[in-house]
Design an enzyme around this catalytic site. Sequence first.
Site, PDB file in Angstrom:
ATOM      1  N   GLY A  11       0.856  -1.184   0.000  1.00 21.40           N
ATOM      2  CA  GLY A  11       0.000   0.000   0.000  1.00 21.40           C
ATOM      3  C   GLY A  11       0.891   1.233   0.000  1.00 21.40           C
ATOM      4  N   ARG A  12       0.350   2.337   0.526  1.00 19.11           N
ATOM      5  CA  ARG A  12       1.103   3.600   0.518  1.00 19.11           C
ATOM      6  C   ARG A  12       2.469   3.470   1.185  1.00 19.11           C
ATOM      7  NH1 ARG A  12      -4.281   5.916   1.297  1.00 19.11           N
ATOM      8  NH2 ARG A  12      -4.125   5.163   3.438  1.00 19.11           N
ATOM      9  N   ILE A  13       2.511   2.806   2.335  1.00 13.91           N
ATOM     10  CA  ILE A  13       3.769   2.708   3.089  1.00 13.91           C
ATOM     11  C   ILE A  13       4.739   1.753   2.397  1.00 13.91           C
ATOM     12  CG2 ILE A  13       4.791   1.986   5.286  1.00 13.91           C
ATOM     13  CD1 ILE A  13       2.112   3.027   6.615  1.00 13.91           C
ATOM     14  N   THR A  18       6.515  -3.108  10.811  1.00 15.72           N
ATOM     15  CA  THR A  18       6.163  -1.741  11.231  1.00 15.72           C
ATOM     16  C   THR A  18       4.661  -1.523  11.040  1.00 15.72           C
ATOM     17  OG1 THR A  18       6.753  -0.997   9.006  1.00 15.72           O
ATOM     18  CG2 THR A  18       8.402  -0.639  10.723  1.00 15.72           C
ATOM     19  N   SER A  19       3.887  -2.623  10.892  1.00 10.30           N
ATOM     20  CA  SER A  19       2.454  -2.422  10.647  1.00 10.30           C
ATOM     21  C   SER A  19       1.659  -2.567  11.940  1.00 10.30           C
ATOM     22  CB  SER A  19       1.957  -3.347   9.537  1.00 10.30           C
ATOM     23  OG  SER A  19       1.918  -4.686   9.953  1.00 10.30           O
ATOM     24  N   GLU A  59       0.638  -3.691  23.427  1.00 14.57           N
ATOM     25  CA  GLU A  59       1.489  -2.495  23.571  1.00 14.57           C
ATOM     26  C   GLU A  59       0.990  -1.648  24.731  1.00 14.57           C
ATOM     27  OE1 GLU A  59       1.753  -0.490  19.801  1.00 14.57           O
ATOM     28  OE2 GLU A  59       2.544  -2.247  18.802  1.00 14.57           O
ATOM     29  N   HIS A 111       6.983   1.295  18.871  1.00 11.29           N
ATOM     30  CA  HIS A 111       5.957   1.841  17.974  1.00 11.29           C
ATOM     31  C   HIS A 111       6.230   3.326  17.657  1.00 11.29           C
ATOM     32  CE1 HIS A 111       1.506   1.253  16.636  1.00 11.29           C
ATOM     33  NE2 HIS A 111       2.125   2.128  15.856  1.00 11.29           N
ATOM     34  N   ALA A 161       7.236   4.369  14.481  1.00  9.97           N
ATOM     35  CA  ALA A 161       7.365   4.569  13.030  1.00  9.97           C
ATOM     36  C   ALA A 161       6.911   5.953  12.560  1.00  9.97           C
ATOM     37  CB  ALA A 161       6.635   3.472  12.281  1.00  9.97           C
TER      38      ALA A 161
HETATM   39  C1  8YV Z   1      -0.074   5.496  15.799  1.00 11.68           C
HETATM   40  C2  8YV Z   1       0.029   4.181  13.801  1.00 11.68           C
HETATM   41  O1  8YV Z   1      -1.297   5.963  15.434  1.00 11.68           O
HETATM   42  O2  8YV Z   1      -0.727   5.531  12.028  1.00 11.68           O
HETATM   43  C3  8YV Z   1      -0.843   4.495  12.642  1.00 11.68           C
HETATM   44  O3  8YV Z   1      -1.696   3.658  12.314  1.00 11.68           O
HETATM   45  O4  8YV Z   1       0.192   3.060  14.177  1.00 11.68           O
HETATM   46  C4  8YV Z   1       0.712   5.240  14.552  1.00 11.68           C
HETATM   47  O5  8YV Z   1       0.988   6.360  13.825  1.00 11.68           O
HETATM   48  C5  8YV Z   1       0.578   6.428  16.723  1.00 11.68           C
HETATM   49  O6  8YV Z   1       1.513   5.673  17.383  1.00 11.68           O
HETATM   50  C6  8YV Z   1      -0.314   7.097  17.698  1.00 11.68           C
HETATM   51  O7  8YV Z   1      -1.120   6.193  18.392  1.00 11.68           O
END
Ligand code: 8YV
Length: 320
Positions: free
Chosen positions: A149-151, A229-230, A260, A279, A281
């Site tokens: 996808g985008r990432i 990283t998902s 988490e 977390h 990213a």
């Molecule tokens: C979290 C993320 O939202 O964009 C996402 O889906 O996992 C992160 O950017 C961020 O850690 C805040 O909760």
Amino acid sequence: MKPKVLVNCGKLNFPEDVAEKLGQLADVTYVQGDYKRELHEARAIIGGGDLVNDSYLNGAPNLGIVARFGVGYDTVDVEACTRHRVYACHTPYVLSEAVADLTWALILGWMRRIPEADSYTRKEWGKKQRGFPFGWDIRGKTLGFLGLGRIGVEATKRGMGFGVKMIYYDVIRRQDVETQYGVAYVSFEELLRTSDILSVHVPLLPTTKGILGAKQFEVMKPTALVVNTSRGPVIDQKALTEALKSKRIAGAALDVFEVEPAPLTEELLKLDNVLVTPHIASATWETRRRMAERCAESVKAFLEGKRPPFTVPEQKNVTF
Ligand code: 8YV
């Protein structure tokens, strides 16, 4: 009286000056812990990291919009939101690059053993030769993307300079990306079998939960590195821990976990073939600000009686 807007992702994520701007239209309150009382009055909530389902929405009779601070909205029951006539928004586009950067930081960090090299430099350099942190070349490796996808696309873009062979598997074929960034489409089975580095970029859905488990690790190369990283639950964490302990696969570099914050007693955190981050990213100053502004934009539009611009795809054609 101004409508009430709650922010439950903290001031670090949602800076006060962004809240102040929104304050021209609304009464903005930062909340944490139990905010049932405030939720009952709220017209909008920014953050939405809590499970937003029927029971949550039943306690929020005035709510019209949930602006999820993030692109992933697996914590939001969109069907329930639609039933309750609540817009579900998120923050697409603005964080893809930061997440792709961290993906590469994890790949490079694990392959070149950066955390061990850092510790060696501070504590052991000059004292002994044993344990000198040799790593592995990136060049010539096969980098597999599970999900494009985008990432994932941003991550393939960054891969172009590294001399890797890039392959991917996704339920949606991306022929445009295949030619533009030189990434080849393969079956899930081939992706598992041939990747030296397997990077996960699928959203958490019922169909992707546990998509990497014992059976899949069995097929992978014993030298393979898994990068995630998902979302944590996309990987069966117990099976991953076993695969890493038994050296069924060589390593993992993880930004996300089943639970988490990951409990400090978690066995995975004790393994030395694992590189972990909490977390982070999307956690850069610039990106988190853009995410905050995106949430604010959606809420502002809603409060002005317009359709919010960043609703999730399932609500693309919905207007309340
Ligand atoms: C979290 C993320 O939202 O964009 C996402 O889906 O996992 C992160 O950017 C961020 O850690 C805040 O909760």
